[in-house]
Design a protein around this motif. Structure first.
Motif, PDB file in Angstrom:
ATOM      1  N   SER A  59     -44.382  22.877 -49.045  1.00 25.64           N
ATOM      2  CA  SER A  59     -44.727  23.224 -50.415  1.00 25.64           C
ATOM      3  C   SER A  59     -46.026  22.567 -50.886  1.00 25.64           C
ATOM      4  O   SER A  59     -46.892  23.258 -51.438  1.00 25.64           O
ATOM      5  N   PRO A  60     -46.229  21.264 -50.694  1.00 28.15           N
ATOM      6  CA  PRO A  60     -47.520  20.677 -51.096  1.00 28.15           C
ATOM      7  C   PRO A  60     -48.703  21.263 -50.329  1.00 28.15           C
ATOM      8  O   PRO A  60     -49.779  21.443 -50.903  1.00 28.15           O
ATOM      9  N   TYR A  63     -49.547  24.554 -52.036  1.00 24.52           N
ATOM     10  CA  TYR A  63     -50.247  24.306 -53.299  1.00 24.52           C
ATOM     11  C   TYR A  63     -51.660  23.807 -53.058  1.00 24.52           C
ATOM     12  O   TYR A  63     -52.593  24.168 -53.768  1.00 24.52           O
ATOM     13  N   THR A  79     -51.718  16.296 -54.100  1.00 24.82           N
ATOM     14  CA  THR A  79     -50.961  17.543 -54.213  1.00 24.82           C
ATOM     15  C   THR A  79     -49.466  17.267 -54.234  1.00 24.82           C
ATOM     16  O   THR A  79     -48.715  17.907 -54.974  1.00 24.82           O
ATOM     17  N   ARG A  83     -46.869  18.151 -57.150  1.00 26.07           N
ATOM     18  CA  ARG A  83     -45.639  18.912 -56.888  1.00 26.07           C
ATOM     19  C   ARG A  83     -44.419  18.179 -57.435  1.00 26.07           C
ATOM     20  O   ARG A  83     -43.541  18.782 -58.053  1.00 26.07           O
TER      21      ARG A  83
END
Length: 92
Positions: A59-60, A63, A79, A83
């Protein structure tokens, strides 16, 4: 103007609490405990592990790539903090 900000902050919380109270009023607590006891602990542990790995690693990175394309390059650590900081907003 302050009242408007307060309402914008409070409304999602009140709505979330109302929805959860309606949902959980329909479920008996003893039945929920029975279902949890019947669950395979290995599958539950594996699903928690997969979710944590996705949350920590993928996920990071996703992003970070989106922000890089938008012209805002950040380090992985920044990041990740971004998050983690957005979790309450996602919960609301």
């Amino acid at each position: 103007m302050n009242l408007k900000k307060s309402i914008k902050f409070a409304f999602p919380w009140v709505l979330t609490i109302a929805i959860f109270s309606i949902i959980f009023s329909k479920i008996e607590f003893s039945e929920a405990i029975k279902v949890f006891r019947q669950a395979d602990i290995m599958l539950v542990s594996l699903s928690i592990l997969v979710c944590l790995l996705m949350f920590i690693f993928f996920s990071p990175s996703r992003y970070r790539e989106v922000l890089r394309v938008l012209g805002c390059p950040l380090s992985y650590k920044e990041t990740f903090i971004l998050r983690i900081g957005s979790i309450p907003l996602k919960g609301i």
